[in-house]
Design a protein around this motif. Sequence first.
Motif, PDB file in Angstrom:
ATOM      1  N   LEU A  38       1.056  -1.193  -0.014  1.00 39.87           N
ATOM      2  CA  LEU A  38       0.066  -0.055  -0.055  1.00 39.87           C
ATOM      3  C   LEU A  38       0.832   1.251  -0.059  1.00 39.87           C
ATOM      4  CD1 LEU A  38      -3.368  -0.511   2.217  1.00 39.87           C
ATOM      5  CD2 LEU A  38      -2.851  -0.762  -0.485  1.00 39.87           C
ATOM      6  N   THR A  55       0.916   8.071   5.253  1.00 38.14           N
ATOM      7  CA  THR A  55       0.688   6.773   5.414  1.00 38.14           C
ATOM      8  C   THR A  55       1.115   6.451   7.030  1.00 38.14           C
ATOM      9  OG1 THR A  55       2.410   6.091   4.592  1.00 38.14           O
ATOM     10  CG2 THR A  55       0.771   5.864   3.186  1.00 38.14           C
ATOM     11  N   ILE A 248      -7.559   1.781  -4.689  1.00 36.49           N
ATOM     12  CA  ILE A 248      -6.965   0.404  -4.110  1.00 36.49           C
ATOM     13  C   ILE A 248      -7.774  -0.923  -4.715  1.00 36.49           C
ATOM     14  CG2 ILE A 248      -6.912  -0.894  -1.763  1.00 36.49           C
ATOM     15  CD1 ILE A 248      -6.321   1.895  -0.455  1.00 36.49           C
TER      16      ILE A 248
END
Length: 270
Positions: A38, A55, A248
């Motif tokens: 990710l 993140t 995603i």
Amino acid sequence: MPKHILPAIAVLGLVMTSPATAQEPISLVAAGSLKAALGQVARDFQNDTGIAVETTFGPSGLLRQSIEAGRSAHVFASANMAHPQALAEAGKGGPVVLFARNRLCGLARPGLEVSGDTLIDVMLAQTTRLGTSTPGADPSGDYAWQLFGKADELHSGARAELESKALQLSGGPESEAAPEGRNTYAWVMENGRADLFLTYCTNAVLAQRELPELQIVTVPQALSVGADYGLIVLEDAPPAAWELAFHILSPDGQRVLASYGFDAPGMVGE
């Protein structure tokens, strides 16, 4: 793309009603096992859209607790479905979408004689230091405990013995963190803290890239435990957070996840 993904995409499409504008960065908090995959997805999204993504990666259970305690976050990607579902049931966002799957593998020190066929015996051996993550705080630990339950069906008493001997070496609030830039599991094994560590297969691959002498042990089907990863957009998130979630779930995002060893449900049929 499988049918269970389509309703979520429809919801995302309805929410994405305004174009992206200059704004605060999107906050993505996600399971530690997703850091490499990710992290790349977030960078790709930022390069494509110009929308900054901040993140944070860590144990899913601890991240959920921090969100419940008021932590600011826009998108939460968990290593199980239960943590995001708990947030959805508390009215903190939704819907919860399955976006990836993983499995457990064994990560063994050099020289340890172990294979899938002998895994139970090696785990139960008195001389084997068996490492796991921390149940409750980190889904990887929960999945290891599920594996112990399956072992009990094959070897009476195995569950209690394995739960008793397991060294909870990562994923907990008191777990010692690996140095910056180090893979947690490679670092644990390099420092001789365990002979055999049960972790996600994706983690094991990354650990072996860092320390090629480590062995990856495939868990036999009778013991195999699958991990379903869940995604949720949290309440009051800006429209760009939905764009990130959509990315995603998109073929581009799913390809990146698959390249890091995850089973990506959005890739089915491609």
